[in-house]
Design an enzyme around this catalytic site. Structure first.
Site, PDB file in Angstrom:
ATOM      1  CD  GLN A 182      42.637  90.734  36.166  1.00  0.00           C
ATOM      2  OE1 GLN A 182      42.872  91.231  35.075  1.00  0.00           O
ATOM      3  NE2 GLN A 182      41.943  91.371  37.099  1.00  0.00           N
TER       4      GLN A 182
ATOM      5  CD  GLU B 206      44.874  94.148  33.167  1.00  0.00           C
ATOM      6  OE1 GLU B 206      44.440  93.182  32.515  1.00  0.00           O
ATOM      7  OE2 GLU B 206      44.140  94.877  33.879  1.00  0.00           O
TER       8      GLU B 206
ATOM      9  CD  GLU C 248      39.395  91.019  34.146  1.00  0.00           C
ATOM     10  OE1 GLU C 248      39.214  92.101  34.717  1.00  0.00           O
ATOM     11  OE2 GLU C 248      40.354  90.796  33.384  1.00  0.00           O
TER      12      GLU C 248
ATOM     13  CG  ASP D  96      44.282  89.738  31.614  1.00  0.00           C
ATOM     14  OD1 ASP D  96      44.274  88.818  30.768  1.00  0.00           O
ATOM     15  OD2 ASP D  96      43.255  90.269  32.058  1.00  0.00           O
TER      16      ASP D  96
END
Length: 254
Positions: free
Chosen positions: A198, A137, A234, A172
């Site tokens: 996310q 990530e 998240e 993300d």
């Protein structure tokens, strides 16, 4: 259509960890992820998660304490032995939990030696766990200064150099927006590599309901792309978790 998971390190913190799984299911989630679940027994976590009817979606490696501990070692030259030892421990946890993904954290490092170290460690990990789905990530530099993977393009280059079928991208949306300034372009450019998503509102990393990111539009693009993986919430709730779940029950703009 993508399925939604709750990151239980951030959500339902009003309750003890083992109780958060049932709370997430009751709220409408179908999966759960925990960043560093190592303080609890894997058997207890598995019972709580699967007993609630959830799938365990993701955990991070390595296992040190998130509060003040290093954010990984995969790109840190000289830490190869520690990385591999910690990876094996994380892999045992992931297998016990039947986790869909294992997020390999790069750590704080810079330069060509760090890149070579990360690629070598990821090649080792992918060969070590050929049936596991490993993800990396990119993280915005302002959120984690010094973290090696601070670029989506760099993450894509690393994945290509490793060349393993079981390595992909954790996308993300919060970090991708901050890194690129154009979430839509970032999504379209890196879609073939995405294994997991996310979400969080930006700025502030709160509910995906207000702010700079139009999550209604983003979810439409995710569905249009045929993505069938998980989308994990998240974020840090502004008040209680339950009070901020309108986005899940009525759409991101609700």
């Amino acid at each position: 259509m993508a399925r939604f998971a709750a990151n239980l390190t951030f959500l339902f913190t009003e309750q003890p960890m083992l109780d958060r799984f049932a709370a997430a299911k009751a709220a409408g989630f179908d999966g759960a992820e925990v960043l560093f679940p190592y303080d609890l027994a894997a058997r207890e976590l598995s019972t709580a998660c699967h007993g609630a009817g959830l799938e365990f979606v993701l955990l991070n490696t390595p296992p040190p304490n998130w509060a003040g501990g290093p954010r990984g070692f995969a790109a840190v030259p000289g830490s190869e032995e520690r990385f591999r030892r910690d990876f094996d421990r994380s892999l045992r946890f992931a297998q016990a939990l039947r986790s869909r993904h294992l997020h390999v954290m790069a750590g704080k490092a810079e330069g060509p030696a760090a890149r070579r170290c990360l690629i070598e460690n990821l090649r080792w990990a992918c060969a070590r766990a050929p049936h596991a789905s490993l993800v990396i990530e990119p993280v915005h530099a302002a959120d984690l200064p010094g973290y090696f993977l601070s670029s989506l393009d760099l993450a894509a280059e690393v994945i290509a150099e490793v060349g393993a079928p079981n390595l992909g991208l954790l996308f993300d949306a919060y970090h991708a927006h901050l890194i690129s300034g154009d979430l839509t372009a970032a999504w379209e450019a890196h879609l073939p590599l995405v294994r997991h998503i996310q979400i969080a509102g930006c700025p502030g990393r709160h509910e995906p309901r207000v702010g700079e990111i139009d999550y209604g539009e983003f979810f439409r693009r995710v569905d249009a792309a045929g993505y069938r993986g998980w989308v994990s919430a998240e974020y840090v709730p502004l008040t209680t978790t339950e009070a901020g779940l309108r986005w899940l029950r009525g759409g991101a703009a609700a």
